[in-house]
Scaffold this active site. Sequence first.
Site, PDB file in Angstrom:
ATOM      1  N   ASN A 357      26.004  -3.721   9.927  1.00 35.04           N
ATOM      2  CA  ASN A 357      26.206  -2.477   9.179  1.00 35.04           C
ATOM      3  C   ASN A 357      27.086  -2.742   7.964  1.00 35.04           C
ATOM      4  O   ASN A 357      28.217  -2.280   7.867  1.00 35.04           O
ATOM      5  CB  ASN A 357      26.834  -1.415  10.094  1.00 35.04           C
ATOM      6  CG  ASN A 357      26.872  -0.039   9.447  1.00 35.04           C
ATOM      7  OD1 ASN A 357      27.925   0.437   9.040  1.00 35.04           O
ATOM      8  ND2 ASN A 357      25.719   0.589   9.358  1.00 35.04           N
ATOM      9  N   ARG A 402      28.669   0.639   5.810  1.00 34.36           N
ATOM     10  CA  ARG A 402      27.596   1.527   5.361  1.00 34.36           C
ATOM     11  C   ARG A 402      27.751   2.910   5.971  1.00 34.36           C
ATOM     12  O   ARG A 402      27.566   3.922   5.298  1.00 34.36           O
ATOM     13  CB  ARG A 402      26.215   0.946   5.689  1.00 34.36           C
ATOM     14  CG  ARG A 402      25.085   1.712   4.996  1.00 34.36           C
ATOM     15  CD  ARG A 402      23.712   1.124   5.265  1.00 34.36           C
ATOM     16  NE  ARG A 402      22.713   1.724   4.401  1.00 34.36           N
ATOM     17  CZ  ARG A 402      22.094   2.870   4.639  1.00 34.36           C
ATOM     18  NH1 ARG A 402      22.378   3.572   5.722  1.00 34.36           N
ATOM     19  NH2 ARG A 402      21.188   3.336   3.785  1.00 34.36           N
ATOM     20  N   CYS A 403      28.102   2.976   7.253  1.00 32.47           N
ATOM     21  CA  CYS A 403      28.280   4.272   7.907  1.00 32.47           C
ATOM     22  C   CYS A 403      29.404   5.084   7.266  1.00 32.47           C
ATOM     23  O   CYS A 403      29.323   6.306   7.167  1.00 32.47           O
ATOM     24  CB  CYS A 403      28.596   4.078   9.390  1.00 32.47           C
ATOM     25  SG  CYS A 403      27.205   3.582  10.418  1.00 32.47           S
ATOM     26  N   MET A 404      30.481   4.402   6.840  1.00 28.07           N
ATOM     27  CA  MET A 404      31.665   5.103   6.341  1.00 28.07           C
ATOM     28  C   MET A 404      31.568   5.457   4.869  1.00 28.07           C
ATOM     29  O   MET A 404      32.597   5.774   4.248  1.00 28.07           O
ATOM     30  CB  MET A 404      32.907   4.240   6.574  1.00 28.07           C
ATOM     31  CG  MET A 404      33.257   4.043   8.032  1.00 28.07           C
ATOM     32  SD  MET A 404      34.852   3.222   8.276  1.00 28.07           S
ATOM     33  CE  MET A 404      34.553   1.627   7.484  1.00 28.07           C
TER      34      MET A 404
END
Length: 413
Positions: A357, A402-404
């Site tokens: 990620n 990427r999530c954050m």
Amino acid sequence: MSDAPGVHSETGPLRQVIVCRPGLAHRRLTPDNCRALLFDDVFWVKQAQRDHDAFVAVMRGRGVEVLDVHDLLAETLALAPARAWLLDHRITRDHVGVGMMADLRAWLDALPGEALAEFLIGGLEVADLPFAPTGLFGAHLGPLGFVLPPLPNLLFTRDSSAWLPDGVTLNPMRWRARRPETLVMAAIYAFHPRFAGRVEVVWGDSLVDHGLATLEGGDLMPLGHGTLLVGMGERSSPQAIGQLAETLFARARQGSGRVHRVIACQLPRRRAAMHLDTVFTLCGGNVATAYREVADATVCFDLRPGEGGRPLEFRRDPRHLFDLVAEALGYPALTVVPTGGDTPEERAREQWSDGNNVLALSPGVVVGYDRNDDTNAALEAAGIEVLAIPGAELGRGRGGGRCMSCPTRRDPA
């Protein structure tokens, strides 16, 4: 590129991004409530903040404009129409019952924008109230209950809204604990001076119950060249993906949209693969990183604009996910860097710690957690520069760089 919001690739130069620093919402997490709030564990919040500050510093050091949801929401709530709209839809009989609606709304209306933003993101406990809660809901809460539950998952700003070349999606989230996040982002886009009048919502409505049509940004990857890659698994449903594709194709036919192909990737419905970007991300050029144990079993469907009055057509494509992405990007093949480790157990550990990620800041430059030694080393051996950030605490939330991040402006690759 213009300064208008829009994301035109996965790895082109990142210009502007929205993040959410850990805070009150994470201090509200306890061993008793964290599972209900979709966390596997509680944070050491001060360290998580230091880790997140390092993440922001790395991005700013590479010229990315970083905006924080707390600041954006506080500035939005300083505007009377925005405050009224958001409270009208957050402080309702369905959320807080009928007994204390008037007292609660009057108190929240009088708060400064910064304090109100803190409670809307961080949650509101009975102990925070300047009055005794009344009514059936008030009696039910007891002395420690949440009047408004916290939103700790807003740390993962990628999911509640996602920017495409054509505009933004306001995503109906899979789990009820996350749905107010979309309302927060809808208010920011509608009223904040940075976005008001410049944002086109291409799909989704924060005020509508979309039923089983759920969508989250961790599953959306605008590849460029008119193609959108979408994960279809635990969080994003075929009902939503079909509607999104239908809308994007209609826009393309009318000349106002750029997406004319959607590749839907069927993922296993399990937490370790909750979003496509937990098992596969692009790093620049033809280089990607992937957890092969899941990626190799992914089934892909090719969605195109329909003919003869049909809104869309789809077929199962027998080719591998990697071959389809390579074709969409214009390469003969992808160079895939698998999750690091010499054994299946080691690879599973680094995938669980978000080794795949990563967030591309520009082609060939990615942000990843320092704890994923083997995956980072393999990426660097493939010519990718890995900007490592501390991940011991942030990684407990099951989301990486990427999530954050919610990119709002990114150039083509």
